[in-house]
Scaffold this active site. Structure first.
Site, PDB file in Angstrom:
ATOM      1  N   GLU A 417       0.720  -1.273  -0.168  1.00 21.62           N
ATOM      2  CA  GLU A 417      -0.518   0.586  -0.022  1.00 21.62           C
ATOM      3  C   GLU A 417       0.640   1.225   0.149  1.00 21.62           C
ATOM      4  O   GLU A 417       0.351   2.354   0.278  1.00 21.62           O
ATOM      5  CB  GLU A 417      -1.223   0.027   1.053  1.00 21.62           C
ATOM      6  CG  GLU A 417      -1.675  -1.808   0.867  1.00 21.62           C
ATOM      7  CD  GLU A 417      -2.847  -1.006   1.590  1.00 21.62           C
ATOM      8  OE1 GLU A 417      -3.104  -0.382   3.201  1.00 21.62           O
ATOM      9  OE2 GLU A 417      -3.769  -2.107   1.866  1.00 21.62           O
ATOM     10  N   GLU A 493      -3.345  -9.225   0.168  1.00 15.95           N
ATOM     11  CA  GLU A 493      -4.530  -8.730   1.695  1.00 15.95           C
ATOM     12  C   GLU A 493      -6.187  -8.196   1.014  1.00 15.95           C
ATOM     13  O   GLU A 493      -6.855  -7.624   0.021  1.00 15.95           O
ATOM     14  CB  GLU A 493      -3.903  -6.947   2.045  1.00 15.95           C
ATOM     15  CG  GLU A 493      -3.166  -7.277   3.451  1.00 15.95           C
ATOM     16  CD  GLU A 493      -3.392  -5.726   3.925  1.00 15.95           C
ATOM     17  OE1 GLU A 493      -1.948  -5.928   3.263  1.00 15.95           O
ATOM     18  OE2 GLU A 493      -3.970  -5.079   4.781  1.00 15.95           O
TER      19      GLU A 493
HETATM   20  C1  GAL Z   1      -4.282  -2.739   5.673  1.00 19.13           C
HETATM   21  C2  GAL Z   1      -2.700  -2.623   5.393  1.00 19.13           C
HETATM   22  C3  GAL Z   1      -2.581  -3.029   6.779  1.00 19.13           C
HETATM   23  C4  GAL Z   1      -3.646  -3.112   8.019  1.00 19.13           C
HETATM   24  C5  GAL Z   1      -4.574  -3.084   7.321  1.00 19.13           C
HETATM   25  C6  GAL Z   1      -5.799  -3.140   8.458  1.00 19.13           C
HETATM   26  O1  GAL Z   1      -4.621  -1.587   4.514  1.00 19.13           O
HETATM   27  O2  GAL Z   1      -2.184  -2.489   4.855  1.00 19.13           O
HETATM   28  O3  GAL Z   1      -1.436  -2.926   7.761  1.00 19.13           O
HETATM   29  O4  GAL Z   1      -3.943  -1.908   8.599  1.00 19.13           O
HETATM   30  O5  GAL Z   1      -5.081  -2.679   6.179  1.00 19.13           O
HETATM   31  O6  GAL Z   1      -7.446  -3.898   7.324  1.00 19.13           O
END
Ligand code: GAL
Length: 833
Positions: A417, A493
């Protein structure tokens, strides 16, 4: 490497070593002196540190607490920032004198600076990478030597709990004047088939002498069964005070492939001899032989087998142990993940411990090794962005050099990100980092996790990587596949649903932002605006089969980032203190102690074939008599019948009788209620007693699960994860789970009373926990509370002591419990004693 070429060219290779060890590597982890705070002239050899604490590293000073609102809640409410000093006194043995001596740190969190006898050796801002310093010119041969390490993590330097101190292992590397360099082997298996693989062994030989030397390099390749399958010899000139690279290769016939089912591991033992034939160094590298292939049309293939990523993202803390690395804790974590059906780990968002990669190699888990969470544009005030310009090249190359021999690693990730997605020039940085990956390791593709859908595409960052990861964009998979047919895509993710183990509020299936008790219901429906239940990822992946799979956020809960509590950056100045004492994450499928939450079973039902059945919520709803309680059943069976107090509530068929759940998240334009084929749902008018589920396949009973309304907790039961642990090095741990039970022997799923633990005999007390994200009792406390009926104690085997350890749990008005665990020495350790 161009993505289009990948399908052709990534038929490669694999792995080298997991583990590289030189005969000169000495354990340097005991008897460090530690002081938390600033020290005037702490580097001076003459400083008196008699009154400093003696610690053994790996050590995390911050996990000792206290938990406090004064510290950033985003980082766990723990005192990780400030200054800390470590010093170690040592005298060279007769054999070590006159040798090349270096100190190797596998990781110091962070901003470390190191001195030997007052001489400055260097600094390393990045906490996630290891480094080595040559001590030879500054050593006292006759008198004592002192290593001093200053560690100074800053506040607002991490988005999660980073830990603090020398949190990974330290080695003293003592070598002859000619030896294999640091991370000095690269073993690759190219053109792998089940019939043959080309094994390429590259070795860096360092010559510290003032004259050129002819050296003989012998590489013995050893099969997983321990047989020598090849011996290769080569002679080369090692120029004075320089490093020479040697390369040998051969065809390995009928290789025993490294796979998820059979993670076969080979070793290369490298011997370096000088021109008189004297053995100068022996160095062992572990590697595996496997073929990886990524295709845009079908996905990822391991040894020709289409393999979907059933992945989890993991941060590096180990719950009650903080970030201090421990092999057994790591192994347990990964075993729990495997039980959930996991086959892949993303090391979010930084290089993991050596131990994690070793265990993944041994368990057949595949890994995305991730370098950075920030490039030049910062997400936080004192983050890595401040060091990026000066250090990114070195840090990324070092990650690859350190990790390139692990067969488990299939992708290098250059970032998560990254905010450069929003900038026109961002692609240049992405391109530079992707190029470094190819230069260091042409055998593996690179990737990144993009969350800015528009920006990553428009600004061409997604075009720079070989394999494109998207965070939280299942609703865009169809569009991506259509518009970018040559992209190799996966969910880097996914999900990010939140829950507290065993908590079910009477808002039931109502989606909420926050709840007054600072817990999150475990119906697996609540999450931040970008989050969605696992069901949605399952659905969109099924509809778009070329998507290679997912890495759900997160396998385990971690300290810090207590979303939805704490507040966001703009209102809390990055500290997230608004909802104290909420201070650890709710994202895990498993809590901080390793106890599965309901979501663990939802994944299991989709990711595993071994019959399973899970029912939620608990059945203690006094005051709700007659009201409808939603009951979910997670199973991989065909049908389930539910009974309340012996009365059938009907059979439901998985995939046909769908469960209605609320769903709304960014980029999703479907209805706010989703008919999930992944869960079964009954709305059951509450009546105390017994709720029983029976699962069927082909009409045959497969599993049965019963939950009970409980009365007062009466006693404690204890269950150890292993009956016998190793006493070899004082590093092995036993995890003992305490459960509260009523007089009928039923688990008290809502009991939160006090208890205390004690450890006697061949073990020592290590830590406790209960998985409650709002608990502020530090893990070093033997006294704590049950959280929804469960608590954990961790005990450590005493080094060199064979015997029995006795672990006792006591609670107010509860019958106490005792369990015994054996500690044993291996034959090798016995010989050495
Ligand atoms: C994402 C991020 C993670 C964590 C997650 C929580 O956007 O990459 O590190 O913060 O959100 O939902």
């Amino acid at each position: 490497m161009k993505r289009q070429l990948l399908t052709l060219c990534m038929l490669l290779l694999a792995v080298p070593m997991l583990w590289a060890q030189s005969n000169g590597q000495t354990d340097f982890n005991k008897n460090w002196k530690f002081f938390k705070g600033s020290v005037n002239e702490g580097e001076k050899a003459t400083l008196n540190d008699d009154n400093w604490r003696t610690v053994r590293v790996p050590h995390d000073w911050a996990i000792e607490g206290p938990f406090s609102k004064e510290y950033s809640t985003r980082c766990g409410g723990l005192p990780f920032h400030g200054e800390g000093w470590y010093r170690k006194h040592f005298t060279l043995t007769e054999e070590q004198k006159g040798k090349q001596v270096a100190i190797e740190f596998e990781g110091v969190m962070n901003n470390s600076e190191v001195w030997i006898n007052g001489h400055y050796l260097g600094k390393r801002p990045f906490g996630y990478i290891g480094f080595e310093y040559d001590l030879t010119p500054y050593l006292n041969e006759k008198t004592e030597n002192v290593i001093a390490v200053k560690v100074s993590p800053e506040d607002l330097s991490s988005r999660w709990y980073p830990g603090a101190g020398i949190y990974r292992k330290v080695w003293l590397n003592v070598n002859n004047s000619i030896h294999v360099g640091h991370w000095g082997s690269f073993v690759k298996a190219n053109n792998v088939t089940s019939r043959v693989a080309t094994i390429e062994i590259a070795i860096d030989v360092q010559n510290h002498l003032k004259s050129d030397e002819i050296v003989t390099i012998t590489n013995k390749v050893i099969s997983p069964e321990g047989k020598v399958v090849k011996v290769l010899n080569t002679k080369t000139v090692a120029e004075k005070e320089a490093t020479v690279k040697s390369m040998q290769s051969f065809n390995l016939l009928s290789p025993e492939l490294w796979s998820q089912e059979q993670p076969n591991l080979y070793h290369v033992v490298t011997e370096i001899k000088d021109n008189k034939g004297k053995l100068m160094d022996t160095y062992t590298s572990r590697f595996g032989v496997r073929d990886i292939k990524f295709t845009a049309k079908e996905g990822f293939f391991l040894n020709g087998k289409l393999t979907k990523f059933k992945g989890v993202c993991l941060h590096h803390d180990l719950g009650p142990l903080g970030t201090a690395v421990n092999r057994r804790a790591t192994e347990r974590q990964l075993q729990i993940m495997k039980d959930m059906g996991v086959n892949a780990i993303r090391t979010s968002h930084n290089p993991p411990s050596r131990e994690l990669l070793e265990v993944c190699d041994e368990m057949g888990l595949i890994v995305i090794d991730e370098a950075f969470d920030e490039w030049k544009i910062g997400k936080i005030e004192n983050g890595y962005n401040n060091y990026f310009d000066e250090w990114h090249d070195r840090d990324l190359r070092d990650m690859i050099r350190r990790d390139r021999n692990h067969p488990s690693i299939i992708l290098w990730s250059i970032g998560n990100e990254i905010l450069e997605q929003g900038s026109k020039e961002g692609w240049k940085v992405a391109n530079k980092l992707a190029t470094i990956c190819h230069e260091e390791d042409p055998s593996r593709p690179n990737t990144a996790g993009f969350n800015n859908y528009g920006g990553s595409i428009k600004h061409k960052l997604a075009d720079q990587v070989d394999v494109v990861g998207f965070n939280y964009k299942p609703a865009k998979y169809a569009e991506l596949v259509e518009e970018h047919p040559d992209w190799i895509i996966y969910g880097s993710e996914t999900e990010s649903v939140t829950s507290s183990r065993g908590v079910y509020q009477d808002t039931f299936l109502e989606k909420y932002e926050k709840h007054e008790d600072k817990q999150v219901t475990s119906y697996d429906i609540v999450g931040p605006v970008w989050a969605y239940p696992p069901d949605m990822e399952f659905k969109f992946e099924k509809e778009n089969p070329s998507i290679m799979g997912e890495f759900m956020w997160t396998g385990f809960d971690y300290y810090g980032e207590p979303t939805p509590y704490g507040g966001r950056d703009n209102v809390t100045n990055g500290q997230w203190r608004a909802d104290w004492p909420s201070k650890s994450s709710y994202f895990g499928a498993v809590d901080l102690c390793g106890f599965p939450k309901d979501r663990f079973y939802l994944y299991q039902s989709e990711w595993t074939d071994k019959p399973m059945l899970h029912v939620l919520p608990h059945w203690n709803w006094k005051g709700y008599e007659g009201k409808e309680i939603p009951v979910f059943v997670y199973t991989n069976a065909e049908e389930v019948e539910l009974f309340l107090n012996g009365q059938s509530l009907g059979k439901k068929v998985k995939g046909v009788d769908k469960a209605t759940i609320p769903v709304s998240f960014r980029f999703y334009e479907g209805p706010n209620n989703f008919e999930s084929p992944y869960r079964l749902r009954w709305d059951v008018p509450y009546q105390k007693g017994e709720l029983k589920a029976i699962s069927y396949i082909d009409g045959k009973v497969i599993n049965e699960e019963v939950i009970h309304t409980t009365i007062k907790a009466k006693s404690i039961t204890l269950e150890a994860d292993r009956q016998v642990i190793s006493a070899d090095n004082g590093e092995d741990l036993v995890y003992v789970t305490a459960r509260a039970i009523d007089e009928n022997g039923h688990f008290c799923a809502t009991f939160n009373g006090e208890l205390s633990f004690d450890v006697q005999g061949a073990g020592t007390f290590e830590a406790t926990g209960n998985g409650d994200p709002t608990m502020t009792i530090v893990p070093q406390s033997k006294k704590l509370k049950f959280f929804n009926g469960m608590a954990l104690v961790i005990a450590r085997a005493k080094e060199g002591v064979e015997g029995t350890m006795t672990i006792t749990a006591k609670g107010k008005r509860l019958k106490s419990a005792t369990i015994k665990v054996e500690t044993k020495l291996s034959a090798t350790a016995k010989r050495e004693l």
